[in-house]
Design a protein around this motif. Structure first.
Motif, PDB file in Angstrom:
ATOM      1  N   LEU A   1      -3.176  25.115 -18.103  1.00 19.37           N
ATOM      2  CA  LEU A   1      -4.040  26.258 -17.831  1.00 19.37           C
ATOM      3  C   LEU A   1      -3.368  27.269 -16.909  1.00 19.37           C
ATOM      4  O   LEU A   1      -3.526  28.470 -17.064  1.00 19.37           O
ATOM      5  CB  LEU A   1      -5.353  25.785 -17.192  1.00 19.37           C
ATOM      6  N   LEU A   2      -2.571  26.772 -15.968  1.00 28.30           N
ATOM      7  CA  LEU A   2      -2.027  27.613 -14.908  1.00 28.30           C
ATOM      8  C   LEU A   2      -0.542  27.337 -14.731  1.00 28.30           C
ATOM      9  O   LEU A   2      -0.133  26.172 -14.670  1.00 28.30           O
ATOM     10  CB  LEU A   2      -2.769  27.301 -13.604  1.00 28.30           C
TER      11      LEU A   2
ATOM     12  N   VAL B   1       1.423  34.394 -11.602  1.00 24.40           N
ATOM     13  CA  VAL B   1       0.567  33.307 -12.067  1.00 24.40           C
ATOM     14  C   VAL B   1       0.148  33.634 -13.491  1.00 24.40           C
ATOM     15  O   VAL B   1      -0.382  34.717 -13.753  1.00 24.40           O
ATOM     16  CB  VAL B   1      -0.684  33.163 -11.166  1.00 24.40           C
TER      17      VAL B   1
ATOM     18  N   LEU C   1      -2.402  32.590 -16.318  1.00 21.57           N
ATOM     19  CA  LEU C   1      -3.624  31.853 -16.639  1.00 21.57           C
ATOM     20  C   LEU C   1      -3.819  31.898 -18.144  1.00 21.57           C
ATOM     21  O   LEU C   1      -3.933  32.976 -18.737  1.00 21.57           O
ATOM     22  CB  LEU C   1      -4.841  32.503 -15.976  1.00 21.57           C
ATOM     23  N   LYS C   2      -3.851  30.741 -18.759  1.00 20.69           N
ATOM     24  CA  LYS C   2      -4.057  30.645 -20.203  1.00 20.69           C
ATOM     25  C   LYS C   2      -5.554  30.609 -20.497  1.00 20.69           C
ATOM     26  O   LYS C   2      -6.337  30.065 -19.728  1.00 20.69           O
ATOM     27  CB  LYS C   2      -3.403  29.379 -20.765  1.00 20.69           C
TER      28      LYS C   2
ATOM     29  N   GLN D   1      -7.927  32.830 -20.460  1.00 19.24           N
ATOM     30  CA  GLN D   1      -8.811  33.517 -19.530  1.00 19.24           C
ATOM     31  C   GLN D   1      -8.819  34.997 -19.858  1.00 19.24           C
ATOM     32  O   GLN D   1      -7.979  35.483 -20.617  1.00 19.24           O
ATOM     33  CB  GLN D   1      -8.386  33.281 -18.079  1.00 19.24           C
TER      34      GLN D   1
ATOM     35  N   ALA E   1      -9.872  36.902 -13.998  1.00 23.85           N
ATOM     36  CA  ALA E   1      -8.762  37.540 -13.292  1.00 23.85           C
ATOM     37  C   ALA E   1      -9.250  38.511 -12.222  1.00 23.85           C
ATOM     38  O   ALA E   1      -8.715  38.540 -11.104  1.00 23.85           O
ATOM     39  CB  ALA E   1      -7.856  38.259 -14.287  1.00 23.85           C
TER      40      ALA E   1
ATOM     41  N   TYR F   1      -3.624  42.119 -11.437  1.00 23.68           N
ATOM     42  CA  TYR F   1      -3.533  41.359 -12.675  1.00 23.68           C
ATOM     43  C   TYR F   1      -3.422  42.298 -13.859  1.00 23.68           C
ATOM     44  O   TYR F   1      -3.702  43.489 -13.766  1.00 23.68           O
ATOM     45  CB  TYR F   1      -4.752  40.448 -12.853  1.00 23.68           C
TER      46      TYR F   1
ATOM     47  N   ASP G   1      -4.450  35.500 -22.481  1.00 22.66           N
ATOM     48  CA  ASP G   1      -3.691  35.130 -21.292  1.00 22.66           C
ATOM     49  C   ASP G   1      -3.797  36.251 -20.274  1.00 22.66           C
ATOM     50  O   ASP G   1      -3.937  37.421 -20.627  1.00 22.66           O
ATOM     51  CB  ASP G   1      -2.215  34.896 -21.631  1.00 22.66           C
TER      52      ASP G   1
ATOM     53  N   CYS H   1      -9.621  30.461  -4.988  1.00 21.39           N
ATOM     54  CA  CYS H   1     -10.389  29.718  -5.996  1.00 21.39           C
ATOM     55  C   CYS H   1     -11.434  28.816  -5.342  1.00 21.39           C
ATOM     56  O   CYS H   1     -12.556  28.706  -5.841  1.00 21.39           O
ATOM     57  CB  CYS H   1      -9.449  28.905  -6.879  1.00 21.39           C
TER      58      CYS H   1
END
Length: 156
Positions: free
Chosen positions: A22-23, A37, A39-40, A42, A47, A65, A74, A95
């Protein structure tokens, strides 16, 4: 089953493949205390929340982002911190705080829903009525607030 020629299958936009992470955090070799970073699966929602929370951290110098392509799910987040922290720790803090805030909102929502069911609202407008659902909280089932002369307060 996709409805358009170029439209990806919807399930592919949120389910990770076997072994897919995922990350992924990659340190930037050119900028001190900076990382990228990935992020898959998402989108802008996640973001933007993370970016906003990162910017509240006093050790974060930059957080931004981008979504590389509208048909891909992504997100790339760039983070730079000062010497007090590093991007991975700043991301963990952001987070953690977002999870705490989400749980608090859920708790408050559940309390309000429970109170509304039981008729335990804080004011007269929260008392149950036989007029039906009131989306604007103005006590009128039609959803239209009235001015002193009887007009609709939501008309501009």
């Amino acid at each position: 089953m996709s409805s358009g020629i170029n439209q990806p299958n919807r399930i592919d936009s949120w389910v990770l493949e076997d072994g897919e992470k995922l990350l992924t955090i990659t340190e930037d070799p050119k900028i001190p205390n900076a990382a990228t970073v990935l992020l898959k699966k998402q989108d802008h929602t996640m973001a933007n929340m993370i970016r906003g929370q990162l910017l509240l951290d006093p050790s974060v110098l930059f957080a931004g982002y981008k979504v590389p392509h509208p048909l891909e799910t992504d997100v790339i987040i760039k983070i730079q911190t000062d010497e007090r922290s590093n991007p991975a720790d700043a991301l963990k803090r952001a987070c953690t705080l977002l999870i705490q805030q989400t749980l608090e909102v859920k708790k408050q929502f559940m309390e309000q829903a429970r109170n509304a069911e039981m008729g335990l609202g804080l004011g007269a407008e929260a008392q149950p009525t036989n007029m039906g659902y009131d989306p604007y909280g103005d006590g009128l089932a039609s959803g239209a607030a009235r001015t002193a002369d009887g007009g609709d307060a939501y008309d501009f």
